[in-house]
Design an enzyme around this catalytic site. Structure first.
Site, PDB file in Angstrom:
ATOM      1  N   HIS A 219      33.029  44.981  32.470  1.00 35.35           N
ATOM      2  CA  HIS A 219      33.990  44.153  33.336  1.00 35.35           C
ATOM      3  C   HIS A 219      33.647  42.383  33.157  1.00 35.35           C
ATOM      4  O   HIS A 219      34.361  41.764  32.728  1.00 35.35           O
ATOM      5  CB  HIS A 219      34.162  44.807  34.711  1.00 35.35           C
ATOM      6  CG  HIS A 219      34.871  43.862  35.643  1.00 35.35           C
ATOM      7  ND1 HIS A 219      36.265  43.899  35.832  1.00 35.35           N
ATOM      8  CD2 HIS A 219      34.775  42.826  36.397  1.00 35.35           C
ATOM      9  CE1 HIS A 219      36.853  43.104  36.718  1.00 35.35           C
ATOM     10  NE2 HIS A 219      35.819  42.555  36.896  1.00 35.35           N
ATOM     11  N   GLU A 259      30.445  50.774  41.395  1.00 38.75           N
ATOM     12  CA  GLU A 259      31.560  49.810  40.979  1.00 38.75           C
ATOM     13  C   GLU A 259      30.991  48.367  40.822  1.00 38.75           C
ATOM     14  O   GLU A 259      31.517  47.346  41.637  1.00 38.75           O
ATOM     15  CB  GLU A 259      32.883  49.916  42.060  1.00 38.75           C
ATOM     16  CG  GLU A 259      33.511  51.253  42.295  1.00 38.75           C
ATOM     17  CD  GLU A 259      34.574  51.179  43.096  1.00 38.75           C
ATOM     18  OE1 GLU A 259      35.579  50.193  42.764  1.00 38.75           O
ATOM     19  OE2 GLU A 259      34.831  52.020  43.879  1.00 38.75           O
ATOM     20  N   HIS A 261      30.827  44.749  39.487  1.00 40.29           N
ATOM     21  CA  HIS A 261      31.811  43.852  39.043  1.00 40.29           C
ATOM     22  C   HIS A 261      31.339  42.503  38.585  1.00 40.29           C
ATOM     23  O   HIS A 261      30.648  42.514  37.320  1.00 40.29           O
ATOM     24  CB  HIS A 261      32.862  43.555  40.155  1.00 40.29           C
ATOM     25  CG  HIS A 261      34.006  44.608  40.116  1.00 40.29           C
ATOM     26  ND1 HIS A 261      34.703  44.987  39.423  1.00 40.29           N
ATOM     27  CD2 HIS A 261      33.983  45.645  41.263  1.00 40.29           C
ATOM     28  CE1 HIS A 261      35.602  46.237  39.727  1.00 40.29           C
ATOM     29  NE2 HIS A 261      35.057  46.424  40.951  1.00 40.29           N
TER      30      HIS A 261
END
Length: 286
Positions: A219, A259, A261
């Site tokens: 990402h 998660e 980022h």
């Protein structure tokens, strides 16, 4: 690469940067807040608006951020004073300080690259086609701004004269997202759909490097203090690094489904990443 997690509460920590005050600044994309953390201290939060997304240090000693849902560019001083500038219908995402003393951002919904002065004057530059979805943006070593075109499967370049050039990626449907200036005079980026890192020279020569887990959904990417490129793999729940010759090292995050980022080099010389589960993680390069 030793890691340590720092809880910062709910709200979805998303992007992170180092401010001019020696603190980490991060967005809470679901909480409508921007947070500030001095390593070793407690986080402080400031309400800012709807969907703060990417954040960067500005040339004026303040922090600048995009509001993807609120269609605004935000500015917050290190003391917490917030100002917003409307960009109707733009859904801005990426933002970076340019070489000209202004901030440059991507308008995902209107296929434009935006420029905003520190006084709030906005100029928008149209891309050559519709549906390109400009995403992350970073200043390059050539005095231009470089950005990913997520839906156009390309990397873009815009000069301060507003001339735009587009470079198509070799891999189809790669989905480029994060981009950063590398330590080798090139730009480095990640392809979230192809599971690859990429390198593009300022003349447009592209090299792609498959990551070990092609389903890891890389990402964000940043240059670390050790001269490696550091990558968050959102679906893979790991942090990876890649040398400029393509050697990859990976480390799983200790908490499942973290998660990860945004990622940045912190004021303490370590790597820091925002975990959407509600924490920041500190990674000490080996």
């Amino acid at each position: 690469m030793p890691m340590r997690k720092y809880p910062v509460g709910d709200g979805g920590p998303y992007a992170i940067t180092t401010g001019p005050d020696g603190a980490l600044w991060f967005t809470l994309v679901h909480g409508g807040r921007v947070g500030r953390l001095v390593p070793g201290g407690e986080p402080v939060f400031h309400p800012v608006g709807d969907g703060p997304t990417v954040i960067t240090a500005g040339p004026d000693g303040a922090l600048w951020f995009t509001e993807f849902k609120g269609h605004r560019i935000g500015r917050i001083t290190t003391s917490g004073q917030v100002t917003g500038f409307e960009v109707p219908g733009a859904a801005p995402f990426g933002i970076t300080a340019g070489p000209d003393g202004a901030l440059w951002f991507t308008a995902t919904a209107t296929d434009r690259i935006g420029r905003i002065t520190t006084a709030g004057e906005i100029t928008e530059i149209p891309l050559p086609a519709a549906g390109m979805f400009p995403s992350a943006i970073a200043a390059g070593p050539d005095g231009a701004l470089w950005f990913t075109l997520n839906q156009a499967n390309a990397i873009g370049r815009v000069g301060t004269d507003h001339t735009i050039t587009v470079f198509e990626l070799p891999t189809e449907q790669a989905g480029p997202v994060g981009i950063t200036a590398g330590p080798d005079g090139a730009m480095w980026f990640v392809e979230i759909l192809a599971g690859q890192a990429g390198r593009i020279t300022t003349s447009g020569e592209i090299t792609e490097f498959p990551l070990p887990d092609r389903a890891g959904r890389p990402h964000a990417i940043t240059t670390g203090p050790d001269g490696r490129l550091w990558i968050t793999e959102w679906a893979g729940n790991r942090i990876s690094s890649i040398t400029t010759d393509g050697t990859v090292t990976s480390e799983d995050l200790p908490t499942p489904a973290s998660e990860p980022h945004g990622i940045t080099t912190g004021p303490d010389g370590a790597l820091w990443t925002a975990l959407e589960i509600g924490a920041l993680a500190r990674i000490s390069p080996a």
